[in-house]
Design an enzyme around this catalytic site. Structure first.
Site, PDB file in Angstrom:
ATOM      1  N   GLY A   1       3.847  -1.838  -1.936  1.00  0.00           N
ATOM      2  CA  GLY A   1       4.092  -3.509  -1.723  1.00  0.00           C
ATOM      3  C   GLY A   1       3.089  -4.201  -0.720  1.00  0.00           C
ATOM      4  NE  ARG A   2      -2.404  -3.978  -1.556  1.00  0.00           N
ATOM      5  CZ  ARG A   2      -2.497  -2.874  -2.363  1.00  0.00           C
ATOM      6  NH1 ARG A   2      -1.794  -1.993  -2.647  1.00  0.00           N
ATOM      7  NH2 ARG A   2      -3.537  -2.977  -3.266  1.00  0.00           N
ATOM      8  CG  LEU A   3       5.790  -5.568   3.082  1.00  0.00           C
ATOM      9  CD1 LEU A   3       7.414  -5.352   2.835  1.00  0.00           C
ATOM     10  CD2 LEU A   3       5.257  -6.595   4.031  1.00  0.00           C
TER      11      LEU A   3
ATOM     12  CB  VAL B   1      -4.496   2.039  -4.502  1.00  0.00           C
ATOM     13  CG1 VAL B   1      -3.912   3.565  -4.253  1.00  0.00           C
ATOM     14  CG2 VAL B   1      -5.797   2.489  -4.959  1.00  0.00           C
TER      15      VAL B   1
END
Length: 242
Positions: free
Chosen positions: A220-222, A27
């Site tokens: 960006g999964r940060l 997602v």
């Protein structure tokens, strides 16, 4: 007995389902929003008033966007059965929230009750995927006072009260028919009782957190992770790397 067309008795219901690419599932949290116009961000200053107001605010926002059971949380306890400590998790409902902690109710003789008697510590996770948010609450657990349990018990529907008396939670039962029979007998037992009393084996627990972590998904999964560590000296807030 005629077989249901959707679930034939002689076949596995999953046989004809297409395979799912679990590794490819993802997602983009950057496009999720809170539903209130608030940016999907998370800042240390949001905990200036304590951890409880922010958790309550997030539950209220989850309620506002129509998330089912926004007070659901995955509760993890420790089982000592067999001599080797093992984590055990299940979903329960948060039924009380205060600066002191998170309250839930259950059968004290259930698996979770037995585990909490042996190791009175737990972790609970609130998860709202539609908002890209999680909250993790970790700490010691204690039973709520009888008056607190009684007050909540009186707010429960009669059917739920009867179920609490009928069920020996976590213990085996021979069939659904046997469970229904026990419930029918319990219903008859209390047929002339207007106010069903609290079962002696049933009540609340308060999870007193020493750590509460707020998680907000980002592109960006940060992701944003802010943890509040609570001690007798006060609360210390830190940002964690994702």
């Amino acid at each position: 007995m005629q077989a249901d067309d959707n679930f034939p008795t002689n076949r596995n219901p999953a046989e004809n389902l297409p395979s799912t690419d679990l590794a490819g599932m993802r997602v983009d949290y950057g496009v999720l929003h809170s539903g209130s116009g608030e940016d999907t961000d998370l800042d240390e200053t949001w905990l200036a008033g304590g951890w409880e107001p922010l958790l309550r605010h997030w539950i209220e926002q989850a309620t506002a966007v129509g998330i089912a059971e926004p007070n659901a949380m995955v509760l993890a306890t420790v089982s000592l059965a067999g001599g080797t400590p093992r984590p055990v998790a299940r979903t329960v409902l948060c039924k009380g929230l205060s600066p002191a902690g998170v309250t839930f109710y259950t059968n004290y003789d259930s698996a979770k009750g037995t585990q909490l008697a042996g190791v009175p510590f737990a972790a609970a996770t609130f998860l709202w995927p539609a908002l890209g948010r999680q909250v993790h609450v970790r700490g010691a657990v204690e039973k709520t006072p009888p008056e607190t349990t009684t007050l909540y018990w009186r707010s429960r529907p009669r059917e739920s009260q009867l179920g609490a008396w009928a069920s020996q939670q976590s213990r085996p039962v021979g069939s659904r028919a046997e469970l229904d029979r026990i419930l029918a007998e319990t219903t008859e037992r209390f047929a002339d009782v207007d106010d069903i009393p609290v079962p002696p084996h049933w009540g609340g627990y308060l999870l007193r957190p020493d750590e509460v972590e707020f998680w907000q998904g980002r592109r960006g999964r940060l992701h944003n992770r802010i943890v509040a560590r609570i001690s007798a000296d006060g609360m210390r807030v830190q940002r964690l790397q994702p």
